[in-house]
Structures are given as structure tokens and as C-alpha cells.
Scaffold this motif. Sequence first.
Motif, mmCIF file in Angstrom:
data_model
loop_
_atom_site.group_PDB
_atom_site.id
_atom_site.type_symbol
_atom_site.label_atom_id
_atom_site.label_comp_id
_atom_site.label_asym_id
_atom_site.label_seq_id
_atom_site.Cartn_x
_atom_site.Cartn_y
_atom_site.Cartn_z
ATOM 1 N N PHE A 94 4.667 -10.212 -33.836
ATOM 2 C CA PHE A 94 5.967 -10.566 -33.272
ATOM 3 C C PHE A 94 6.273 -11.981 -33.734
ATOM 4 C CE2 PHE A 94 5.112 -7.295 -29.888
ATOM 5 C CZ PHE A 94 6.135 -6.444 -30.298
ATOM 6 N N ALA A 154 -0.121 -13.154 -22.156
ATOM 7 C CA ALA A 154 0.188 -11.901 -21.463
ATOM 8 C C ALA A 154 -1.103 -11.174 -21.100
ATOM 9 C CB ALA A 154 1.066 -11.021 -22.345
ATOM 10 N N SER A 155 -2.135 -11.350 -21.911
ATOM 11 C CA SER A 155 -3.410 -10.706 -21.601
ATOM 12 C C SER A 155 -3.914 -11.181 -20.238
ATOM 13 C CB SER A 155 -4.446 -11.017 -22.677
ATOM 14 O OG SER A 155 -3.963 -10.641 -23.946
ATOM 15 N N THR A 248 3.938 -2.801 -28.548
ATOM 16 C CA THR A 248 3.554 -3.671 -29.657
ATOM 17 C C THR A 248 3.846 -3.045 -31.017
ATOM 18 O OG1 THR A 248 1.807 -4.390 -28.181
ATOM 19 C CG2 THR A 248 1.654 -5.123 -30.464
ATOM 20 N N ASP A 273 4.716 -4.504 -18.508
ATOM 21 C CA ASP A 273 4.383 -5.413 -19.603
ATOM 22 C C ASP A 273 5.603 -5.516 -20.518
ATOM 23 O OD1 ASP A 273 3.512 -6.750 -21.807
ATOM 24 O OD2 ASP A 273 1.814 -5.428 -22.270
ATOM 25 N N ASN A 302 6.614 -13.037 -22.119
ATOM 26 C CA ASN A 302 6.057 -14.197 -22.833
ATOM 27 C C ASN A 302 7.160 -15.069 -23.412
ATOM 28 O OD1 ASN A 302 3.403 -13.594 -22.439
ATOM 29 N ND2 ASN A 302 2.911 -13.199 -24.580
ATOM 30 N N HIS A 304 6.310 -17.421 -25.321
ATOM 31 C CA HIS A 304 5.794 -17.788 -26.645
ATOM 32 C C HIS A 304 5.958 -16.663 -27.676
ATOM 33 C CE1 HIS A 304 1.587 -16.437 -25.153
ATOM 34 N NE2 HIS A 304 1.884 -15.612 -26.136
ATOM 35 N N LYS A 305 6.647 -15.610 -27.303
ATOM 36 C CA LYS A 305 6.946 -14.614 -28.328
ATOM 37 C C LYS A 305 8.376 -14.827 -28.841
ATOM 38 C CE LYS A 305 3.686 -10.801 -27.544
ATOM 39 N NZ LYS A 305 2.541 -11.673 -27.451
HETATM 40 N N1 PLP Z 1 1.625 -7.042 -24.399
HETATM 41 C C1 PLP Z 1 2.350 -6.703 -25.477
HETATM 42 C C2 PLP Z 1 3.392 -5.636 -25.356
HETATM 43 C C3 PLP Z 1 2.131 -7.348 -26.697
HETATM 44 O O1 PLP Z 1 2.817 -6.994 -27.772
HETATM 45 C C4 PLP Z 1 1.136 -8.365 -26.775
HETATM 46 C C5 PLP Z 1 0.866 -9.054 -28.036
HETATM 47 O O2 PLP Z 1 1.526 -8.904 -29.020
HETATM 48 C C6 PLP Z 1 0.420 -8.667 -25.624
HETATM 49 C C7 PLP Z 1 0.681 -7.985 -24.465
HETATM 50 C C8 PLP Z 1 -0.658 -9.737 -25.636
HETATM 51 O O3 PLP Z 1 -0.043 -10.979 -25.733
HETATM 52 P P1 PLP Z 1 -0.873 -12.334 -25.557
HETATM 53 O O4 PLP Z 1 -1.272 -12.743 -26.935
HETATM 54 O O5 PLP Z 1 0.102 -13.293 -24.938
HETATM 55 O O6 PLP Z 1 -2.017 -12.056 -24.703
#
Ligand code: PLP
Length: 476
Positions: A94, A154-155, A248, A273, A302, A304-305
Motif C-alpha cells: 500500500f 494495525a497488527s 490487503t 480491519d 492506519n 500511516h497507510k
Molecule cells: N490489515 C490490513 C488490511 C493490511 O493491509 C495490513 C498491512 O498491509 C495490516 C492489517 C497490517 O498493518 P501494520 O503493518 O500496520 O501492522
Amino acid sequence: MTTPAKSQQQGSWKEYVEDFRRAGHEAVDWIAEYLGRLSDHPVSAKVRPGELFDSLPRSGPQHGESFDTILRDFDKIVMPAVTQWNHPRFFAYFACTGSTPAILGEMLAAALNTNGLHWKTSPAIAELEQVTLDWLRQWMGLAEGWFGIVYDTASTSSMHAIACAREMVAPEARVNGSTPNLTLYTSEQSHSSIEKGAIAAGIGQSNVRKVPVDAEFRMRPDALAAMVQQDVAAGKRPFCVVATVGTTSSTSIDPVPQIADIAEKHGMWLHVDAAYAGVAAILPECRSILKGAERGHSLVVNAHKWLLTPIDLSAFYTRRPDILRRAFSLVPEYLHVQEDPRAHNLMDYGVPLGHRFRALKFWYVLRYFGLERIQAMLRSHIQWAKEFAALVDAHPDFERVAPVPFSVVCFRYKGSDDGNKRILEEINATGRMFLSHTILNGRVVIRMAIGNLATTWEDVHEAWTALQAAAKGKRQ
Ligand code: PLP
């Protein structure tokens, strides 16, 4: 009693500050020069594994070095090993932006080095976090009643959601550590962080059910209902369902309202999510993507995305902060404070004790760009993705493999998987652009992810031209 003198070696704070003032201006000039000419850099690092490691000394310096020497080595040795995520032709994963106001916000946060364990240790952190997350909530069209907290990723946010879900149905697990028979549901297209969250929360990978998706990669509510039913009949305890808004691989949108029906029927925690796509709800025309989320218990988006903020800043919202607190509050004697309903002690709402002043860079971003400029950026990216998709659709050598609700296009060269991989390798090797792949329906797919503020339509088109040329080479 005589006061021990400060040792000569330690240096004088005043001198450090003056040294910083001069070097700081140079570093800001370096940053401005870099950002202004980013397009000239190769996007991906062209180094061999171990190359940077081998070019640096095996042990740290005995004597301190000057800022000038460090900056020179940064330029010469570190920069070639940097993959340029801020590059306008970074189209992998992303795409994102570490924007200029956020860079200043990060710098000020580092200067303050303030730590928001609880309200008193830095009221500014607790309250600016509340303010900025509430602004974002309003911009995304979410109703009042959500409590927001900033985590790193996000994790981490989703891991906390899963721990809350566990706390809601099995509070004894916090004490005795066992979570017998709890089962979690998420689609086969959800991010690996959900499974990892279940591992971290002690649920166990084998208790994560991957719900099948439809032809557009969305979770099938009928399949979810059947799986839950089956598990209940087998004596399992369905406790959590994670829906994704913007998966994703293909950015598909799970049918959250129907998933919410099932979650409510079985008393499960519903986590949404929306790490990548949630911010699209800032556009009134996209607001419906979060339909049903208001019936959920938690949501992650997020910054940061796709929201101009450098890694890391993940906005976690929950309608049940009481459960989040129940799951994680554990206060050692040295940190006891007087309770006050307006003073949030952030250490009570998650695993970390220390809490970085991430909200400062976010406040800078929201204020500097404002709603209108953020909406304009999101609209351009979505529009360019649609135009790129139209080019793919019209080309005899390529096919699109997923709808394009946001700013990512999934497509493939109508050839073998190896052919698609070679096309990617070829265009990425030029250093002019960087795209990544995924697997959809068992086949290798190329992803064009638009999300950087500096990107122009010309950048997107350059990638398309390179892709066509590489595909032509495969045909000959
Ligand atoms: N959830 C989704 C839908 C994602 O696409 C991503 C990462 O691309 C994540 C969670 C994890 O993101 P993070 O790197 O902030 O943990």
C-alpha cells in the motif's frame, strides 16, 4: 559536601544544543533537497544482503563523531540501502506518504521525548490523541461513542481487539491463561495479522476459521453462519469475528452489516480491519464502506497507510473501552494515580506502558492539509486507479482480476505465472518504479497501488508504459 564535577568527557549540554542548531538546519535542508528530488532516486534499494552491514565498523566508536561525518556516511552508505517508500512511483503493497507536516511533528515529538504512560506523565499526549482521533472519527462519518487510542501498527490494534473479545466472553482467561474452545472467524483474504493476533492472545492458530469468499473476494456471510453453527454444535465457543474493509490483496469489502447480524446473534465481538481503506470514508461518496461498523465493537484505521503520516500510527477505536481496560489494566504501586474521568491513563488500555507522542505528527497533518486537501488527494488516487483499470481492460495482453473500489488495481498479463513474475522483476529492476504481486484465485497477480501525495498521473502512466513494453517482450 562537595558536588561532584561533571566529567569533561560528558560534554556541555549548551554546546550540544548549539551543535544541533547548526546541524539541524543542514538536516532539514537535506530533507527538503531529498523530497524535492525523490523522483530521481531508484525506488528500490540495489544492495546485496549484508552489503551495508559489511561496510560499517564491527564495534561502536570510542569517541563521538561530528554531525557532518555522520550525515556524510548516511548519504554514502545508508541511503543506497533504503527502499524509497516516499517515492512517487512506489506502487507496491500500500503506497503511502511521510508528509512534510508529519516530519516536523515527529521532530518536535523527539525533542520533547515526553511519555504518556498515564495522563499526568504527559497530559498533551492523552488529550491530543483524543482530539485528533475524534476529528478523524467525525471525518469518517462515525457516530459518537467511540473511544480512540493510538498504537504503532494495525497488527497491534487487531491483537488488542482479539484480546478484548476474549475478555468479553472468557474473563477468566486473563487470570488462568486458558481459552478453551474459543473460535475466531475471519475471511481467507484477511491480513495475516489477524491470525497472529489470535496466536498472541492465546487463542491458537487452529481455532482461527478462514471463511470462504465470493467471486469478488468478500467474506461469504452464509459460509460464516454455517461455520459458526457447526462449531456451536461441536461444543466450541465462537467469540470473535474480524471483517475487513479493504483487504490487503484486492481491497475487497466484506459485507459488514450481514456479518454484524451473525456476530450479534452469537454474542461475538466484531472487529473491523479497515487499516488501509478506512480513510476513504472521509469522502462522502465512499462513506458507505463503513456501513455496519457502528454495530461492531472495534475498528482499526492506519494513518500511516493512506493518510499522509509516516510509519507508525494506527488509530484503534472501540465502543467498549471498559473491556479494553479490563483486559489490560495492571498498575504497579509506583504508577498509582488519582482517578479522574477526564484523565485517560493510556497504560491501562493496552500492552505497552510507554506511549509515544504520535498524535503530534497526526495533529500537524490534519491541521496543515485540512479536510479539503485530504479529500482531494484521496479522490485523485481513486480516479487514477479507475483510469489505470480502464487501460488494463482495453489491452489485449492484460486482464483485470478484481473490482477497483479504492486506489489499487489487481491485474495480470495473460500468460503464465512465471511470465507475470518476470514482468514485475523487469520493471522493478529499472529502479524507476516498484510494484508488488499477490495471489488471487491461485494465480500470480500484479498490484498497482496508488497512495503517495507526490504521485502524478504521469507517474502512473509511466508504469503502464513499462508494463506494456515488458509484456510485449514476453510475446516475442
Ligand atoms: N490489515 C490490513 C488490511 C493490511 O493491509 C495490513 C498491512 O498491509 C495490516 C492489517 C497490517 O498493518 P501494520 O503493518 O500496520 O501492522
